[in-house]
Each structure stands twice: as structure tokens, then as C-alpha cells.
Design an enzyme around this catalytic site. Sequence first.
Site, PDB file in Angstrom:
ATOM      1  N   CYS A 254       0.810  -1.229   0.000  1.00 13.19           N
ATOM      2  CA  CYS A 254       0.000   0.000   0.000  1.00 13.19           C
ATOM      3  C   CYS A 254       0.843   1.279   0.000  1.00 13.19           C
ATOM      4  CB  CYS A 254      -0.975   0.005   1.172  1.00 13.19           C
ATOM      5  SG  CYS A 254      -2.257  -1.245   0.989  1.00 13.19           S
TER       6      CYS A 254
ATOM      7  N   GLU B  59     -13.126  -0.904   2.143  1.00 14.60           N
ATOM      8  CA  GLU B  59     -12.227  -0.654   1.014  1.00 14.60           C
ATOM      9  C   GLU B  59     -12.095  -1.891   0.129  1.00 14.60           C
ATOM     10  OE1 GLU B  59      -8.510   0.652   2.834  1.00 14.60           O
ATOM     11  OE2 GLU B  59      -7.669  -1.328   2.473  1.00 14.60           O
TER      12      GLU B  59
ATOM     13  N   HIS C 161     -13.047   9.307  -7.684  1.00 13.45           N
ATOM     14  CA  HIS C 161     -12.042   9.432  -8.752  1.00 13.45           C
ATOM     15  C   HIS C 161     -10.977  10.478  -8.435  1.00 13.45           C
ATOM     16  CE1 HIS C 161     -14.872   6.879 -10.835  1.00 13.45           C
ATOM     17  NE2 HIS C 161     -13.854   6.539 -11.634  1.00 13.45           N
TER      18      HIS C 161
END
Length: 150
Positions: A25, A136, A75
Site C-alpha cells: 500500500c 475498502e 475518482h
Amino acid sequence: MSKIRITKQFSFETGHALYGYDGKCKNVHGHSYNLYVTVIGTPIADTTNVKYGMVIDFGDLKKIVKEEIVDVFDHATVFNRNTPHVELAKELEDRDHNVLLVDYQPTSEMMVIDFAKKIKLRLPNNIKLHSLRLSETASSFAEWFASDND
């Protein structure tokens, strides 16, 4: 009258990177987030009110969460402004990418705290934020409960 909890689900796509993290990550990547917003209140008892029987109109809750969270984070790529990722953020912005710089490490845990603060400020006085769940992935989520934070 009884207190009732109502929940509305929202979805958005957001990219991020965790600066200093010791796993995958640390790389820029994205998630298809699902946010579940639960509020608590007493249904409107006034029979002359067009929203009679509702705690809050789902449309009103949608407007708040859409303006504060979904429209902002969807986005976008989120970076902690207090890391060297600001250099990458600047390059992406120069290429007309939607970049958000936040004052925290953009983990699900920290994002849900941020979202709770923003939503609470917009709710009517008679409605309280009860909880948030931010997923998530299909199997990973962070939760925020008012009872843990008051």
C-alpha cells in the site's frame, strides 16, 4: 416516540498511497469504497409535515454525503500533505488529475474519522450520526461509532 436508526449506502472510487508503509500500500493504488452512513432520530410525528414518519428524508441524507464525501473523493487520489507525496501530487495536478491533500495518513481508519466530522456538521440538530462503516474491499472495513467518540 421510539428512536430509529436509518442507513444509506454510498459507493465511490478513490486512489491513495500510504507514505512510509512497509507493504504494497506504499504504492499508488485504488479501492472501490462502500460507505454506510447510519443516523439516529425520532420519526417526524407532525401529520401535516410532508416528511411525516421519517427520521430524515433519504434524499436529504444523500445530498449531505454526496456533497461532503462522494463528490470530493470519487475518482480522486488522496495523499497526506505532510509527506514527500506532495511532489507526486503536484505532478499529477499539473497533468489535470484530481488530487486531494489531507492532514492525515489516508487509511480507511483516518478517512472514516474525517467523514464523521464532515457529516456531523451538516446534519439537522435533531438527527445524530450513529455510525459509519467504510469498506475498502469486500472483506476489509473500518467503523466509527458515536458511542465510542462522545
